[in-house]
Motif scaffolding. Structure first.
Motif, PDB file in Angstrom:
ATOM      1  N   LEU A 162       0.609  -1.351  -0.048  1.00 38.27           N
ATOM      2  CA  LEU A 162       0.367  -0.446  -0.052  1.00 38.27           C
ATOM      3  C   LEU A 162       1.566   1.679  -0.327  1.00 38.27           C
ATOM      4  O   LEU A 162       0.592   2.126  -0.517  1.00 38.27           O
ATOM      5  CB  LEU A 162      -0.581  -0.027   1.368  1.00 38.27           C
ATOM      6  CG  LEU A 162      -2.232  -0.743   1.294  1.00 38.27           C
ATOM      7  CD1 LEU A 162      -2.787  -0.810   2.329  1.00 38.27           C
ATOM      8  CD2 LEU A 162      -2.999  -0.407   0.133  1.00 38.27           C
ATOM      9  N   ILE A 163       1.816   1.525   0.706  1.00 47.12           N
ATOM     10  CA  ILE A 163       2.312   2.778   0.825  1.00 47.12           C
ATOM     11  C   ILE A 163       3.167   2.026  -0.386  1.00 47.12           C
ATOM     12  O   ILE A 163       3.500   4.089  -1.114  1.00 47.12           O
ATOM     13  CB  ILE A 163       3.829   2.217   1.644  1.00 47.12           C
ATOM     14  CG1 ILE A 163       3.217   2.449   3.764  1.00 47.12           C
ATOM     15  CG2 ILE A 163       4.575   3.483   1.877  1.00 47.12           C
ATOM     16  CD1 ILE A 163       3.814   1.719   4.269  1.00 47.12           C
ATOM     17  N   ALA A 164       4.068   1.759  -1.364  1.00 49.01           N
ATOM     18  CA  ALA A 164       4.775   1.713  -2.326  1.00 49.01           C
ATOM     19  C   ALA A 164       3.810   2.272  -3.660  1.00 49.01           C
ATOM     20  O   ALA A 164       4.463   3.028  -4.369  1.00 49.01           O
ATOM     21  CB  ALA A 164       5.600   0.519  -2.265  1.00 49.01           C
ATOM     22  N   ALA A 165       2.127   2.041  -3.248  1.00 49.28           N
ATOM     23  CA  ALA A 165       1.569   2.349  -4.104  1.00 49.28           C
ATOM     24  C   ALA A 165       1.005   3.924  -4.315  1.00 49.28           C
ATOM     25  O   ALA A 165       0.383   4.398  -5.287  1.00 49.28           O
ATOM     26  CB  ALA A 165       0.387   0.805  -4.292  1.00 49.28           C
ATOM     27  N   GLY A 166       1.338   3.974  -3.102  1.00 49.90           N
ATOM     28  CA  GLY A 166       0.503   5.385  -2.940  1.00 49.90           C
ATOM     29  C   GLY A 166      -0.591   5.714  -2.221  1.00 49.90           C
ATOM     30  O   GLY A 166      -1.197   7.147  -2.656  1.00 49.90           O
ATOM     31  N   ASP A 167      -1.404   4.501  -1.687  1.00 49.21           N
ATOM     32  CA  ASP A 167      -2.581   4.624  -1.697  1.00 49.21           C
ATOM     33  C   ASP A 167      -3.370   5.059  -0.120  1.00 49.21           C
ATOM     34  O   ASP A 167      -3.319   4.117   0.771  1.00 49.21           O
ATOM     35  CB  ASP A 167      -3.547   2.977  -1.429  1.00 49.21           C
ATOM     36  CG  ASP A 167      -4.631   3.037  -1.794  1.00 49.21           C
ATOM     37  OD1 ASP A 167      -4.827   3.799  -1.383  1.00 49.21           O
ATOM     38  OD2 ASP A 167      -5.013   1.788  -2.956  1.00 49.21           O
TER      39      ASP A 167
END
Length: 203
Positions: A181-186
């Motif tokens: 989720l963090i890597a996706a910027g969600d």
């Protein structure tokens, strides 16, 4: 105590330090005011620095294994230190630098060692494989005044049961802010999951 009022300590594995500030802001909007940013990636230290600049957010460092690690994370802005096990040199360096340290324990023997080092709050790790809430209750017998931070195997499904125990001051997990989720910027999802965490707290 630095964790006053905080019942959730997200364990953060982050690959891009530029995501740290918006992550902290998303957690805050969701009602979670702290996080343990681990040293499992090269971005960990820079992420601690970035998140520590977010007003009203308490940043700690996780996977702290050596006194040198303590020096680096405190310089980066960490206000508390978490380690997977009980290392006396890590505890002593943290105390010398004036930061709260929460080492991991898995046995009654380690709890006794930690108490002799002057510690009061301890991380129970890995809580799930050790027996979950049953091991918290077992340790509360001989150590009724020791508050624990269960970590490892804590989920949205069992967090409420842990939090209902008077021997648990907070729970630690990553489901509300996963690496993906963090890597996706969600950050909207992280905020939503954080709100759901807060709703798990016993009334």
């Amino acid at each position: 105590m630095i964790f006053t009022g905080q019942r959730f300590v997200p364990v953060i594995v982050i690959d891009d330090a530029r995501q740290a500030a918006p992550l902290a802001e998303a957690l805050l909007r969701g009602g979670i005011g702290c996080a343990e940013i681990t040293l499992r990636t090269d971005a960990g230290l820079a992420a601690i620095t970035a998140a520590s600049a977010v007003p009203d957010f308490i940043v700690g460092a996780g996977t702290v294994l050596t006194p040198d690690d303590v020096d680096r994370v405190v310089e980066a802005g960490a206000r508390f230190v978490v380690s997977p096990g009980l290392a006396e040199d890590v505890v002593e360096r943290s105390i010398a630098l004036g930061v709260e340290v929460i080492p991991g324990v898995a046995t009654a023997t380690e709890v006794q060692r930690a108490l002799r080092l002057g510690l009061s709050r301890l991380k129970l790790f890995p809580a799930g494989p050790l027996g979950g809430i049953a091991v918290v209750r077992a340790l509360a017998g001989p150590f009724p005044d020791v508050p624990f931070l269960p970590s490892g195997g804590v989920t949205a499904e069992n967090a409420g049961e842990y939090l209902a125990s008077p021997s648990v001051f907070a729970v630690s997990g990553s489901w509300m802010a996963t690496r993906d989720l963090i890597a996706a910027g969600d950050f909207e999802a992280i905020e939503r999951l954080s709100r759901a965490c807060v709703a798990l707290e016993p009334a």
